[in-house]
Design an enzyme around this catalytic site. Structure first.
Site, PDB file in Angstrom:
ATOM      1  CG  HIS A   1      22.640  41.853  53.981  1.00  0.00           C
ATOM      2  ND1 HIS A   1      23.228  41.066  54.928  1.00  0.00           N
ATOM      3  CD2 HIS A   1      22.633  41.112  52.838  1.00  0.00           C
ATOM      4  CE1 HIS A   1      23.565  39.902  54.399  1.00  0.00           C
ATOM      5  NE2 HIS A   1      23.209  39.895  53.122  1.00  0.00           N
ATOM      6  CD  GLU A   2      20.854  41.845  49.543  1.00  0.00           C
ATOM      7  OE1 GLU A   2      21.752  41.565  48.719  1.00  0.00           O
ATOM      8  OE2 GLU A   2      20.381  41.007  50.342  1.00  0.00           O
TER       9      GLU A   2
ATOM     10  CG  HIS B   1      25.993  40.938  49.268  1.00  0.00           C
ATOM     11  ND1 HIS B   1      26.935  39.971  49.509  1.00  0.00           N
ATOM     12  CD2 HIS B   1      24.884  40.562  49.972  1.00  0.00           C
ATOM     13  CE1 HIS B   1      26.423  39.053  50.338  1.00  0.00           C
ATOM     14  NE2 HIS B   1      25.179  39.390  50.635  1.00  0.00           N
TER      15      HIS B   1
ATOM     16  CD  GLU C   1      25.717  36.458  52.524  1.00  0.00           C
ATOM     17  OE1 GLU C   1      25.340  37.390  53.252  1.00  0.00           O
ATOM     18  OE2 GLU C   1      25.186  36.212  51.422  1.00  0.00           O
TER      19      GLU C   1
HETATM   20 ZN    ZN Z   1      23.791  38.330  51.794  1.00  0.00          ZN
END
Ligand code: ZN
Length: 499
Positions: A264-265, A268, A294
């Protein structure tokens, strides 16, 4: 380049440097600061933030922006300078309406709110946090009323997090989703649960750290332009495209959760690392749209990472790095990462029930900012909604209303952007398959970098210069709708759960 443009670029650079220092202080407060260092850090951060606020509202900035806004000068600017001038013009007008004292009060109370929240969370007791939360919410309402005098407060907050969004659009998208999800989740939960006993064990944190490095490299995170650290809650902080910091938390009782936090990170961070380098030092360089951001982290985490084909080329390597999975087959692993169940903690939830966690928070934020419900009522309302949507009542507030850092950190209107991100992802997946073919095939061939490249070109390179709405129209060729996300859920879970 005319003189005013050169001066404005220098001015942006200076603001960028102050911003970098403030961001670094915040990052350090979460990663490395000893407990007793708090007051000095808070003072420094408040001072820097005050300086930045002063620069943001200085007559010199106003004069430069006005000069460059003249049609004959504006026409000569690059797209990223055009964006930066328009943005700063708007922000200047809004920010200069806020009394400086109010701003400084807010920054200082916010730092205290974070500290109180941490203490309250440790004790599992919302009572210890509620007064400070009320204080920052009241200050936030006051600030928004200055900045956007003609807009309802919550609409203004939603729009600040994701340009173009408001309660009307969210209500429409979320009710479309709810209508599909509530009976669908019921149907899934009526099926036999997978056996997760093989996963209940103690994991070596160093194995998890190595898995993180492997996964980040696999999806395209560049370690020459980024590093990782450890915090209570994972997050990503982008200083520039050449310096993006990821944090994660490793757990002894699960290796799956930190692996997916890494992915997830990583999503980003890959976004941050691939913004056009020509935007460096300009307000355009960081993507300021939370929903779009997101959508990228959640695309890697869910759409790709929760697809069995993502793991096919690498699962043997993962078993070597995390030997705790030695006796777990790929099918068992896939079954567990897509195990749908009602649970207390949002960040541990599967991708389907996750939607309900967000809808609960969105509805509560509406209570706070639209209906002006006092904070002292929030715990009961939280627990009632958990019961209504997920059939659970948290045994304490750490597993309930205190679990997220958002409200303690000034993120109001942020929660719905996670779900909006997934709604975008349903649409991006359709577009990606149109361009690259069946995603299952691309993933199982180990061609994940083709996907990263596609995202870089279609989305990341633009930074902030393209609004979410324009991005969706350009990439997907239609307006935002929750239907592709519902279709994706339906296809995937009908197969996994044999519905
Ligand atoms: Zn996030």
């Amino acid at each position: 380049m005319i003189k005013a443009e050169k001066e404005l670029r220098d001015y942006f650079e200076k603001m960028g440097d102050y911003n970098q220092a403030a961001k670094m202080l915040s990052l350090d407060m979460s990663t490395n600061m000893p407990k007793e260092g708090f007051e000095r850090h808070r003072r420094a951060l408040t001072r820097l933030s005050g300086e930045l606020f002063a620069m943001n509202t200085a007559p010199k900035l106003k004069a430069l922006i006005e000069e460059l806004s003249l049609p004959e000068h504006y026409a000569e600017l690059s797209p990223e300078m055009k964006f930066s001038v328009s943005l700063m013009k708007r922000e200047f007008t809004e920010n200069s309406r806020i009394p400086a004292e109010l701003h400084n009060d807010y920054v200082s109370e916010k730092a205290l709110a974070n500290k109180k929240w941490q203490e309250a969370k440790k004790a599992g007791d919302f009572e210890l946090f509620k007064d400070q939360l009320q204080k920052v919410i009241d200050l936030k309402k006051e600030i928004i009323a200055y900045k956007h005098p003609n807009e309802p407060v919550y609409d203004a907050l939603l729009n600040e997090c994701e340009e173009g969004m408001n309660t009307e659009t969210y209500d429409k998208l979320f009710s479309e989703l709810k209508e599909f999800l509530i009976p669908f989740i019921k149907e899934i939960l009526s099926k036999p649960e997978p056996d997760d006993s093989k996963f209940n064990r103690i994991y070596d944190l160093n194995h998890e750290r190595k898995a993180q490095e492997y996964l980040l490299k696999y999806i395209g995170f560049d370690y020459d332009r980024g590093t990782t650290a450890e915090t209570e809650h994972p997050f990503t902080s982008a200083f520039s495209s050449k310096d993006v910091r990821i944090t994660n938390h490793f757990h002894e009782d699960t290796a799956i959760r930190p692996m997916f936090s890494s992915i997830h990170e990583g999503g980003h961070a890959i976004f941050g690392q691939n913004v056009n380098p020509a935007f460096d030092g300009l307000p355009a360089e960081n993507c300021r749209y939370a929903g779009l951001h997101e959508s990228q982290s959640r695309f890697y985490e869910n759409t790709l990472g929760h697809n069995i084909n993502f793991w096919k080329p690498i699962y043997k390597d993962i078993q070597k790095i995390v030997p705790e999975f030695k006796d777990v087959s790929l099918e068992e692993f896939n079954r567990e990462i897509n195990h749908v169940r009602n649970s207390f903690i949002r960040t541990c939830a599967d991708e389907v029930t996750y939607c309900l966690h967000i809808i609960i928070r969105y509805e509560l934020e509406k209570e706070i900012f639209v209906n002006n419900v006092p904070v002292s009522n929030l715990r009961d309302m939280w627990n009632e909604k958990m019961q209504e949507y997920l059939g659970l009542t948290p045994p304490d507030d750490a597993l309930g209303i205190l679990q997220d850092m958002h409200w303690a950190n000034n993120y109001y209107g942020y929660f719905p952007t996670y779900l909006l991100g997934s709604i975008y992802d349903g649409m991006f997946l359709e577009a990606l398959e149109r361009d690259l073919g069946d995603v299952d095939k691309v993933l199982s061939d180990g061609r994940i970098m083709d996907i990263t490249k596609w995202l870089n070109e279609k989305i990341h390179v633009y930074g902030s210069t393209r609004t979410p709405r324009d991005t969706i129209t350009e990439v997907c060729g239609k307006e935002v709708t929750a239907k592709p996300l519902c279709d994706y859920f339906k296809k995937k879970y009908t197969d996994i759960y044999k519905l």
